[in-house]
Design a protein around this motif. Structure first.
Motif, PDB file in Angstrom:
ATOM      1  N   ASP A   1      -2.244   9.310  -2.317  1.00  0.00           N
ATOM      2  CA  ASP A   1      -2.379   8.566  -3.575  1.00  0.00           C
ATOM      3  C   ASP A   1      -1.204   7.601  -3.787  1.00  0.00           C
ATOM      4  OD1 ASP A   1      -0.755  10.807  -3.957  1.00  0.00           O
ATOM      5  OD2 ASP A   1      -1.379  11.112  -6.029  1.00  0.00           O
ATOM      6  N   LEU A   2      -0.021   7.975  -3.318  1.00  0.00           N
ATOM      7  CA  LEU A   2       1.126   7.064  -3.387  1.00  0.00           C
ATOM      8  C   LEU A   2       0.905   5.878  -2.446  1.00  0.00           C
ATOM      9  CD1 LEU A   2       3.973   6.281  -4.343  1.00  0.00           C
ATOM     10  CD2 LEU A   2       4.888   7.763  -2.556  1.00  0.00           C
ATOM     11  N   LYS A   3       0.412   6.147  -1.241  1.00  0.00           N
ATOM     12  CA  LYS A   3       0.146   5.060  -0.289  1.00  0.00           C
ATOM     13  C   LYS A   3      -0.837   4.050  -0.885  1.00  0.00           C
ATOM     14  CE  LYS A   3       1.037   7.539   4.020  1.00  0.00           C
ATOM     15  NZ  LYS A   3       0.493   7.888   5.343  1.00  0.00           N
ATOM     16  N   GLU A   4      -1.876   4.543  -1.560  1.00  0.00           N
ATOM     17  CA  GLU A   4      -2.866   3.642  -2.175  1.00  0.00           C
ATOM     18  C   GLU A   4      -2.198   2.744  -3.219  1.00  0.00           C
ATOM     19  OE1 GLU A   4      -5.817   3.206  -0.870  1.00  0.00           O
ATOM     20  OE2 GLU A   4      -5.344   4.853   0.501  1.00  0.00           O
ATOM     21  N   LYS A   5      -1.320   3.325  -4.043  1.00  0.00           N
ATOM     22  CA  LYS A   5      -0.627   2.524  -5.066  1.00  0.00           C
ATOM     23  C   LYS A   5       0.314   1.501  -4.420  1.00  0.00           C
ATOM     24  CE  LYS A   5      -0.652   6.082  -8.684  1.00  0.00           C
ATOM     25  NZ  LYS A   5      -1.555   5.547  -9.655  1.00  0.00           N
ATOM     26  N   LEU A   6       0.972   1.889  -3.310  1.00  0.00           N
ATOM     27  CA  LEU A   6       1.881   0.967  -2.618  1.00  0.00           C
ATOM     28  C   LEU A   6       1.120  -0.215  -2.014  1.00  0.00           C
ATOM     29  CD1 LEU A   6       4.146   3.596  -0.846  1.00  0.00           C
ATOM     30  CD2 LEU A   6       4.869   2.048  -2.669  1.00  0.00           C
ATOM     31  N   LYS A   7      -0.165  -0.027  -1.719  1.00  0.00           N
ATOM     32  CA  LYS A   7      -0.970  -1.105  -1.120  1.00  0.00           C
ATOM     33  C   LYS A   7      -1.514  -2.078  -2.161  1.00  0.00           C
ATOM     34  CE  LYS A   7      -2.320   1.489   2.960  1.00  0.00           C
ATOM     35  NZ  LYS A   7      -3.413   1.927   3.819  1.00  0.00           N
ATOM     36  N   ASN A   8      -1.291  -1.791  -3.433  1.00  0.00           N
ATOM     37  CA  ASN A   8      -1.773  -2.669  -4.495  1.00  0.00           C
ATOM     38  C   ASN A   8      -0.716  -3.751  -4.748  1.00  0.00           C
ATOM     39  OD1 ASN A   8      -2.436  -3.924  -6.904  1.00  0.00           O
ATOM     40  ND2 ASN A   8      -3.038  -2.034  -7.928  1.00  0.00           N
TER      41      ASN A   8
ATOM     42  N   GLY B   1      10.562  -3.944  -6.023  1.00  0.00           N
ATOM     43  CA  GLY B   1       9.784  -4.569  -4.967  1.00  0.00           C
ATOM     44  C   GLY B   1       8.316  -4.617  -5.321  1.00  0.00           C
ATOM     45  N   LYS B   2       7.528  -5.063  -4.350  1.00  0.00           N
ATOM     46  CA  LYS B   2       6.089  -5.245  -4.544  1.00  0.00           C
ATOM     47  C   LYS B   2       5.305  -4.474  -3.487  1.00  0.00           C
ATOM     48  CE  LYS B   2       6.029  -8.710  -7.621  1.00  0.00           C
ATOM     49  NZ  LYS B   2       5.597  -8.351  -8.950  1.00  0.00           N
ATOM     50  N   GLY B   3       4.096  -4.120  -3.883  1.00  0.00           N
ATOM     51  CA  GLY B   3       3.155  -3.546  -2.932  1.00  0.00           C
ATOM     52  C   GLY B   3       2.515  -4.657  -2.112  1.00  0.00           C
ATOM     53  N   HIS B   4       1.743  -4.267  -1.099  1.00  0.00           N
ATOM     54  CA  HIS B   4       1.065  -5.247  -0.246  1.00  0.00           C
ATOM     55  C   HIS B   4      -0.187  -4.589   0.344  1.00  0.00           C
ATOM     56  CE1 HIS B   4       0.304  -8.169   2.903  1.00  0.00           C
ATOM     57  NE2 HIS B   4       1.221  -8.959   2.362  1.00  0.00           N
ATOM     58  N   PRO B   5      -1.332  -5.284   0.314  1.00  0.00           N
ATOM     59  CA  PRO B   5      -2.572  -4.671   0.816  1.00  0.00           C
ATOM     60  C   PRO B   5      -2.555  -4.359   2.314  1.00  0.00           C
ATOM     61  CG  PRO B   5      -2.927  -6.983   0.242  1.00  0.00           C
ATOM     62  CD  PRO B   5      -1.553  -6.619  -0.233  1.00  0.00           C
ATOM     63  N   ASP B   6      -1.675  -5.018   3.070  1.00  0.00           N
ATOM     64  CA  ASP B   6      -1.631  -4.800   4.522  1.00  0.00           C
ATOM     65  C   ASP B   6      -0.653  -3.711   4.955  1.00  0.00           C
ATOM     66  OD1 ASP B   6      -3.487  -6.840   4.783  1.00  0.00           O
ATOM     67  OD2 ASP B   6      -1.961  -8.372   5.128  1.00  0.00           O
ATOM     68  N   LEU B   7      -0.023  -3.010   3.997  1.00  0.00           N
ATOM     69  CA  LEU B   7       0.911  -1.948   4.384  1.00  0.00           C
ATOM     70  C   LEU B   7       0.197  -0.914   5.249  1.00  0.00           C
ATOM     71  CD1 LEU B   7       2.968  -1.311   1.116  1.00  0.00           C
ATOM     72  CD2 LEU B   7       3.713  -2.487   3.188  1.00  0.00           C
ATOM     73  N   ILE B   8       0.888  -0.460   6.295  1.00  0.00           N
ATOM     74  CA  ILE B   8       0.321   0.483   7.266  1.00  0.00           C
ATOM     75  C   ILE B   8       0.795   1.906   6.966  1.00  0.00           C
ATOM     76  CG2 ILE B   8       0.040   0.959   9.734  1.00  0.00           C
ATOM     77  CD1 ILE B   8       1.048  -2.097  10.056  1.00  0.00           C
ATOM     78  N   LEU B   9       2.097   2.056   6.674  1.00  0.00           N
ATOM     79  CA  LEU B   9       2.682   3.324   6.204  1.00  0.00           C
ATOM     80  C   LEU B   9       2.429   4.505   7.144  1.00  0.00           C
ATOM     81  CD1 LEU B   9       1.613   2.804   2.482  1.00  0.00           C
ATOM     82  CD2 LEU B   9       3.908   2.485   3.423  1.00  0.00           C
ATOM     83  N   THR B  10       2.596   4.272   8.450  1.00  0.00           N
ATOM     84  CA  THR B  10       2.319   5.340   9.414  1.00  0.00           C
ATOM     85  C   THR B  10       3.529   5.751  10.244  1.00  0.00           C
ATOM     86  OG1 THR B  10       1.613   3.676  11.028  1.00  0.00           O
ATOM     87  CG2 THR B  10      -0.125   4.707   9.691  1.00  0.00           C
TER      88      THR B  10
END
Length: 138
Positions: A51-58, A78-87
Motif C-alpha cells: 500500500d505504501l508502494k502504491e502511494k509512492l507511485k502517485n 519529494g514527489k511520487g512517480h508512476p514509473d517507480l519500480i521499488l524492487t
C-alpha cells in the motif's frame, strides 16, 4: 501513512552528494559512496508494504522524509512517480532528479545528502550511532 526504517552509522559516511540521499542494508561502505547516510538498514525498496508502494507511485502524493539522529532532524520533501519500480533488495535512494531505477524511492526532492547538517554527519561516522529514516505520504 508513515513507515520507519532503522539504520546505523559507518566510519566512511561522507554525505556530500548534491543530487541524492541513500540508505542501504549493506554493512560495507567505501568512501566513494558519498550519498549514503546510513548502513545496516532494516528495509530496502523491495521490503516496503504494497500500500505504501502504491502511494509512492502517485505523482500527486506529497512525500516527506525525515532523518533522525540523536537530537538532530533533517527533513526532505519529494514527489511520487508512476514509473517507480521499488524492487531493489539492498538500497533506497531519493533523488533531486526524476531518474527512476529499482533503487529510486522518490524524485524531485528538495534536498540531497550534501545539505545534511555536518553535526549529523559526524555522529553518523560512528558505527554505534543509530538513526531513523521515516517516510510519510499524504
Amino acid at each position: 501513512m508513515k513507515f520507519k526504517i532503522e539504520f546505523s552509522g559507518h566510519e566512511n559516511i561522507r554525505s556530500n552528494h548534491q543530487k541524492t540521499i541513500e540508505i542501504t542494508k549493506e554493512s560495507h561502505l567505501t568512501p566513494q559512496g558519498d550519498c549514503i547516510v546510513g548502513v545496516n538498514a532494516n528495509h530496502a525498496c523491495a521490503d516496503l508494504p504494497q500500500d505504501l508502494k502504491e502511494k509512492l507511485k502517485n505523482p500527486d502524493s506529497k512525500i516527506t522524509f525525515s532523518i533522525d539522529v540523536g537530537e538532530h532532524n533533517f527533513t526532505i520533501e519529494g514527489k511520487g512517480h508512476p514509473d517507480l519500480i521499488l524492487t531493489h533488495d539492498e538500497d533506497i535512494v531519493i533523488r533531486k532528479s526524476d531518474f527512476v531505477c529499482p533503487r529510486t524511492l522518490a524524485v524531485k526532492c528538495d534536498k540531497a545528502s550534501d545539505l545534511l547538517p555536518r553535526e549529523m554527519v559526524s555522529m553518523l561516522q560512528d558505527p554505534k550511532t543509530k538513526g531513523t529514516f521515516t517516510i510519510t505520504v499524504d
